[in-house]
Design an enzyme around this catalytic site. Structure first.
Site, PDB file in Angstrom:
ATOM      1  N   ILE A 235       0.841  -1.185   0.000  1.00 53.54           N
ATOM      2  CA  ILE A 235       0.000   0.000   0.000  1.00 53.54           C
ATOM      3  C   ILE A 235       0.882   1.243   0.000  1.00 53.54           C
ATOM      4  CG2 ILE A 235      -1.826   1.256   1.229  1.00 53.54           C
ATOM      5  CD1 ILE A 235      -1.344  -2.184   2.422  1.00 53.54           C
ATOM      6  N   SER A 236       0.580   2.179  -0.904  1.00 48.67           N
ATOM      7  CA  SER A 236       1.316   3.438  -1.019  1.00 48.67           C
ATOM      8  C   SER A 236       2.796   3.146  -1.280  1.00 48.67           C
ATOM      9  CB  SER A 236       1.087   4.293   0.229  1.00 48.67           C
ATOM     10  OG  SER A 236       1.545   5.607   0.034  1.00 48.67           O
ATOM     11  N   MET A 237       3.722   3.652  -0.459  1.00 50.00           N
ATOM     12  CA  MET A 237       5.133   3.319  -0.653  1.00 50.00           C
ATOM     13  C   MET A 237       5.348   1.811  -0.652  1.00 50.00           C
ATOM     14  SD  MET A 237       8.313   4.336   1.794  1.00 50.00           S
ATOM     15  CE  MET A 237      10.022   3.967   1.429  1.00 50.00           C
TER      16      MET A 237
END
Length: 403
Positions: A235-237
């Site tokens: 998730i995200s980074m």
């Protein structure tokens, strides 16, 4: 500015996104949309002190209401109020990045967010335990949630958060749909994240395979895990971290990257003008730090991104954050990813626009891309606020692939 981020705080992209992030957890009972709108209406754009005050007050209110319901024997609504309290306390703490290790208020809010989450899980039908995952002479803190207490081997999802998420934020909000389908869910705080950062002072590392491999080792050692149906979601980074790890760690049946990232450092370089790049490359660090300091005074998102970077990477200089993130690239290793991969792409991503497509084009493995639109309200970073549509795309893909 992304279309979705023009509403709650029209002149502050960072405040708008974080408010949308908090509201998005209404999908799993972690927020009430009207309450979030009301909270935001009392916060002047860019006022971080007022931000903390209003979100903390909302957390306090939710916690009090949870205990009132609990005292009356109303466990269902107490559970939901504890989830809201956990989310609101996390949101209140978000901008406290001056000196988090020594900031007692920052620590207290994170502890409240964590404890409220576990108060909620105590009222759920899903067995939930805190675990320690062996890692380089210590343990990474993790949470496992399961459909029941049996040792029946089940498909299992590992959730790998990003630049600022915690295991408590992601495990139920993103794992609820998996639990409903009979999957186990494990989330962990790796170096640079949550408890591993705050309590153990473990900082981010770009060679994330050295983190994920011990997590996979631990996961597949559990009797209730079907080792042939292990999925890792970044998730995200985490879209970079999981992709990086998967170039070396091949035991997962599938990976999902939300959003896909080929070069994480691009999020910072895109905000660094040509003059800054010249100064960095020619030893003018003091001048560059001064320029970055000036920008931090008026750009909330830039201030938070760099300040958070100093914390999670264990650095003391703003300019060193820009240098550090350049290590977080898949250049030269992306071809080694063999695991079937779903790359998710939110077209209005204000951090990493274009990165999912770049990664998708470079992948050599079995791959698919999940593209979202403004019309379905899913175009912001990680499709925040559109959890139902996000789940639909992910589970359509996983169901077809694994079953």
């Amino acid at each position: 500015m992304a279309h979705l981020l023009k509403h709650l705080f029209p002149n502050n992209e960072s405040f708008s996104f974080e408010a949308l992030r908090a509201a998005g957890y209404s999908n799993t009972r972690g927020a009430d949309v009207s309450e979030v709108i009301t909270i935001c209406s009392r916060i002047p754009s860019g006022d971080e002190d007022k931000w903390l005050h209003e979100w903390r007050a909302a957390g306090d209110r939710a916690a009090t209401n949870a205990r009132t319901s609990l005292a009356k024997g109303n466990m269902f609504d107490a559970r939901d109020a504890f989830l809201r309290a956990s989310n609101y306390y996390r949101t209140a703490e978000f901008y406290r990045r001056e000196d988090p290790f020594n900031d007692e208020l920052s620590k207290a809010l994170e502890e409240l967010s964590r404890s409220m989450f576990h108060e909620a899980t105590n009222l759920m039908p899903f067995p939930t335990i805190n675990v320690g995952i062996p890692y380089e002479g210590t343990n990474l803190p993790g949470i496992i949630m399961r459909p029941d207490n049996s040792d029946e081997p089940r498909p299992t999802i590992i959730l790998n958060g990003g630049y600022d998420s915690t295991k408590e934020e992601v495990i139920y909000s993103l794992g609820a749909s998996a639990l409903e389908r009979g999957f186990n869910v494990l989330a962990f705080d790796g170096p640079g994240q949550g408890q591993a950062l705050r309590d153990q002072r473990l900082f981010f590392r770009h060679d994330w395979e050295n983190v994920v491999t011990p997590v996979v080792d631990y996961t597949i050692s559990q009797p209730f895990v079907d080792n042939n149906k292990l999925i890792i979601i970044g998730i995200s980074m985490g879209g970079y971290l999981v992709a990086r790890a998967s170039a070396f760690e091949h035991r997962a049946a599938a990976i999902v990257l939300n959003d896909g990232i080929y070069d994480f450092g691009s999020a910072f370089r895109n905000k660094t003008p040509a003059l800054g790049k010249y100064l960095m490359n020619n030893g003018w660090d003091n001048m560059m730090n001064w320029l970055m300091h000036r920008r931090k005074q008026w750009d909330t998102g830039f201030n938070w991104g760099v300040s958070n970077g100093k914390w999670v990477f264990g650095l003391t200089s703003d300019v060193d954050v820009i240098r550090e993130v350049n290590k977080y690239t898949l250049e030269g290793i992306v071809e080694n990813i063999k695991t079937p991969t779903l790359v998710l792409d939110a077209p209005d991503d204000h951090f990493l626009q274009g990165q999912p497509k770049e990664l998708y084009d470079r992948l050599k493995c079995k791959k698919d891309i999940g593209e979202f639109t403004r019309e379905e309200g899913a175009s912001a970073h990680c499709s925040i606020g559109a959890g139902s549509r996000l789940n639909q795309v992910v589970w359509d893909w996983l169901t077809e692939l694994l079953f």
